[in-house]
Design a protein around this motif. Sequence first.
Motif, PDB file in Angstrom:
ATOM      1  N   THR A   1       0.903   4.391  25.037  1.00 47.01           N
ATOM      2  CA  THR A   1       1.655   4.762  26.262  1.00 47.01           C
ATOM      3  C   THR A   1       0.960   5.993  26.646  1.00 47.01           C
ATOM      4  O   THR A   1       0.861   6.076  28.148  1.00 47.01           O
TER       5      THR A   1
ATOM      6  N   ALA B   1       8.888  -1.996  15.631  1.00 44.59           N
ATOM      7  CA  ALA B   1       9.285  -2.749  16.624  1.00 44.59           C
ATOM      8  C   ALA B   1       7.696  -3.260  17.290  1.00 44.59           C
ATOM      9  O   ALA B   1       7.580  -4.462  17.589  1.00 44.59           O
TER      10      ALA B   1
ATOM     11  N   ALA C   1      13.811   0.361  17.786  1.00 44.42           N
ATOM     12  CA  ALA C   1      13.412  -0.311  19.427  1.00 44.42           C
ATOM     13  C   ALA C   1      13.767   0.489  20.323  1.00 44.42           C
ATOM     14  O   ALA C   1      13.163   0.771  21.387  1.00 44.42           O
TER      15      ALA C   1
ATOM     16  N   PRO D   1       3.804  -0.268  28.689  1.00 38.51           N
ATOM     17  CA  PRO D   1       3.980  -1.832  28.421  1.00 38.51           C
ATOM     18  C   PRO D   1       2.902  -2.606  28.463  1.00 38.51           C
ATOM     19  O   PRO D   1       2.185  -2.306  29.665  1.00 38.51           O
TER      20      PRO D   1
ATOM     21  N   LEU E   1      13.659  -7.247  23.038  1.00 36.32           N
ATOM     22  CA  LEU E   1      12.463  -6.702  22.630  1.00 36.32           C
ATOM     23  C   LEU E   1      11.725  -7.721  21.514  1.00 36.32           C
ATOM     24  O   LEU E   1      10.413  -7.668  21.677  1.00 36.32           O
TER      25      LEU E   1
ATOM     26  N   LYS F   1       5.604  10.788  32.108  1.00 37.04           N
ATOM     27  CA  LYS F   1       4.816  11.944  31.879  1.00 37.04           C
ATOM     28  C   LYS F   1       3.366  11.621  32.370  1.00 37.04           C
ATOM     29  O   LYS F   1       2.630  12.378  33.001  1.00 37.04           O
ATOM     30  N   ASN F   2       2.934  10.445  32.281  1.00 37.25           N
ATOM     31  CA  ASN F   2       1.329  10.114  32.686  1.00 37.25           C
ATOM     32  C   ASN F   2       1.347  10.304  34.364  1.00 37.25           C
ATOM     33  O   ASN F   2       0.385  10.876  34.855  1.00 37.25           O
TER      34      ASN F   2
ATOM     35  N   GLU G   1       9.287  -1.524  34.809  1.00 36.28           N
ATOM     36  CA  GLU G   1       8.182  -2.344  34.013  1.00 36.28           C
ATOM     37  C   GLU G   1       8.340  -2.486  32.505  1.00 36.28           C
ATOM     38  O   GLU G   1       7.992  -3.411  32.079  1.00 36.28           O
ATOM     39  N   VAL G   2       8.975  -1.477  31.758  1.00 42.26           N
ATOM     40  CA  VAL G   2       9.165  -1.674  30.323  1.00 42.26           C
ATOM     41  C   VAL G   2      10.138  -2.890  30.329  1.00 42.26           C
ATOM     42  O   VAL G   2       9.984  -3.649  29.322  1.00 42.26           O
TER      43      VAL G   2
ATOM     44  N   GLU H   1      11.161   3.447  20.776  1.00 43.45           N
ATOM     45  CA  GLU H   1      10.131   2.807  21.281  1.00 43.45           C
ATOM     46  C   GLU H   1      10.206   2.582  22.716  1.00 43.45           C
ATOM     47  O   GLU H   1       9.240   2.771  23.772  1.00 43.45           O
TER      48      GLU H   1
ATOM     49  N   ASN I   1      10.075   5.992  24.153  1.00 43.55           N
ATOM     50  CA  ASN I   1       8.462   6.190  24.335  1.00 43.55           C
ATOM     51  C   ASN I   1       7.830   5.601  25.308  1.00 43.55           C
ATOM     52  O   ASN I   1       7.019   6.462  26.102  1.00 43.55           O
ATOM     53  N   MET I   2       7.901   4.406  25.682  1.00 39.58           N
ATOM     54  CA  MET I   2       7.235   3.972  26.675  1.00 39.58           C
ATOM     55  C   MET I   2       7.474   4.200  28.168  1.00 39.58           C
ATOM     56  O   MET I   2       6.720   4.770  28.927  1.00 39.58           O
TER      57      MET I   2
ATOM     58  N   ILE J   1       5.785  -6.761  17.751  1.00 38.42           N
ATOM     59  CA  ILE J   1       5.495  -7.333  19.116  1.00 38.42           C
ATOM     60  C   ILE J   1       3.944  -7.636  19.473  1.00 38.42           C
ATOM     61  O   ILE J   1       3.460  -8.644  19.911  1.00 38.42           O
TER      62      ILE J   1
ATOM     63  N   GLY K   1       6.752   8.283  28.170  1.00 39.88           N
ATOM     64  CA  GLY K   1       5.409   8.339  28.346  1.00 39.88           C
ATOM     65  C   GLY K   1       4.676   7.938  29.616  1.00 39.88           C
ATOM     66  O   GLY K   1       3.873   8.741  30.020  1.00 39.88           O
ATOM     67  N   ASN K   2       5.206   6.959  30.084  1.00 39.49           N
ATOM     68  CA  ASN K   2       4.628   6.588  31.338  1.00 39.49           C
ATOM     69  C   ASN K   2       5.283   7.325  32.717  1.00 39.49           C
ATOM     70  O   ASN K   2       4.226   7.738  33.612  1.00 39.49           O
TER      71      ASN K   2
ATOM     72  N   MET L   1       8.451  -6.322  31.669  1.00 38.83           N
ATOM     73  CA  MET L   1       7.053  -6.459  30.897  1.00 38.83           C
ATOM     74  C   MET L   1       7.484  -6.944  29.181  1.00 38.83           C
ATOM     75  O   MET L   1       6.991  -7.923  28.564  1.00 38.83           O
ATOM     76  N   MET L   2       8.216  -6.207  28.723  1.00 39.84           N
ATOM     77  CA  MET L   2       8.504  -6.144  27.445  1.00 39.84           C
ATOM     78  C   MET L   2       9.744  -6.910  26.822  1.00 39.84           C
ATOM     79  O   MET L   2       9.973  -7.240  25.577  1.00 39.84           O
TER      80      MET L   2
ATOM     81  N   TYR M   1      17.302  -4.318  21.533  1.00 44.42           N
ATOM     82  CA  TYR M   1      16.642  -4.669  20.358  1.00 44.42           C
ATOM     83  C   TYR M   1      16.426  -6.315  20.323  1.00 44.42           C
ATOM     84  O   TYR M   1      15.062  -6.609  20.146  1.00 44.42           O
TER      85      TYR M   1
END
Lengths: 185, 125
Positions: free
Chosen positions: B87, B13, A96, B109, A77, A109-110, A19-20, A99, A102-103, B17, A106-107, A23-24, A74
Amino acid sequence: MKTLDHAKVTDAVRVATREVFSMMMGLEVEAEPAYEEANSTGNVDGVVALIGLAGQWTGGGVVQCDAPLARKFYASLLMTECDPANEGISEEVLDAVAEIANMIIGNVKNAMERDLGPIGLGIPSVVYGRNFTTRSAGSNWIVNPFVCDGGRLLVKFCLTPPMNAAGGPAELLGREFPRKHPAIA
Amino acid sequence: MLLDVLIVDDSAAIRKIVQRVLRQAELPLGQIYEAGDGLEALKALESQKVDLILADINMPNMDGLQLLERIKSHDQWKQLPVVMVTTEGSESKVMAAAKMGAVGYVRKPFSAEQFRQTLDGIFAV
């Protein structure tokens, strides 16, 4: 007692990473078989982003790749170009990768919170170097390798369960992965 | 009306974005300001008038929920719409942000379309 389901971790890592990247960054990633790794990563060349996880369950996540791939990430992104003459890693590239970590973490973890309860996400730290080792006290890492744009990305995740009544770590169940990467087993 | 926007995120970053996505969404943008954490955001608010705040939750020094609390308890700023761009998906934190007055939530994201839809709901642009 709640246990860590390694297959669920791998599913969550794969979903979050795809997904990251799609999408990004507009990039495709291809997942390779997951495996388990002891808490020392051995010698690393490249970029490693680490994020701590805290709560009843504690642990962390790692995103690791070599320097050329980090520069590609980088550029994708930020929709920009990296200076091809500069093979170093700039602050922007480190930010970059942090991050991206992190995404992804983090997801994951969610997703794991649905089974394990609230888990706090730390602020990422990122390291670039050659021939260095990272170490984390605690349980083994679940390592998910991905192939992306001709390079190799590793996403690692570990969670240690809450202490049991005797004060020791509760046992981890579901260690269904080989101890080493299948290619070197 | 042009929207002056404050983007609060510890990642440079992500700030870039978000700026790009805002422009892609063809919103009537005015000035865009940036802050690396909640404390920097409060400083920016003291000197700049903004119409919208887009804030991460997990940040050093002062996180997004602390920032939201400060904004909503400030006479001049409490009407400012704050959208959490993060996030962080913990139900407790998302609910806390909503209870504290955040008007929207964009999970990272994100796509430009998701961003646009969230802002559409706030400004009916």
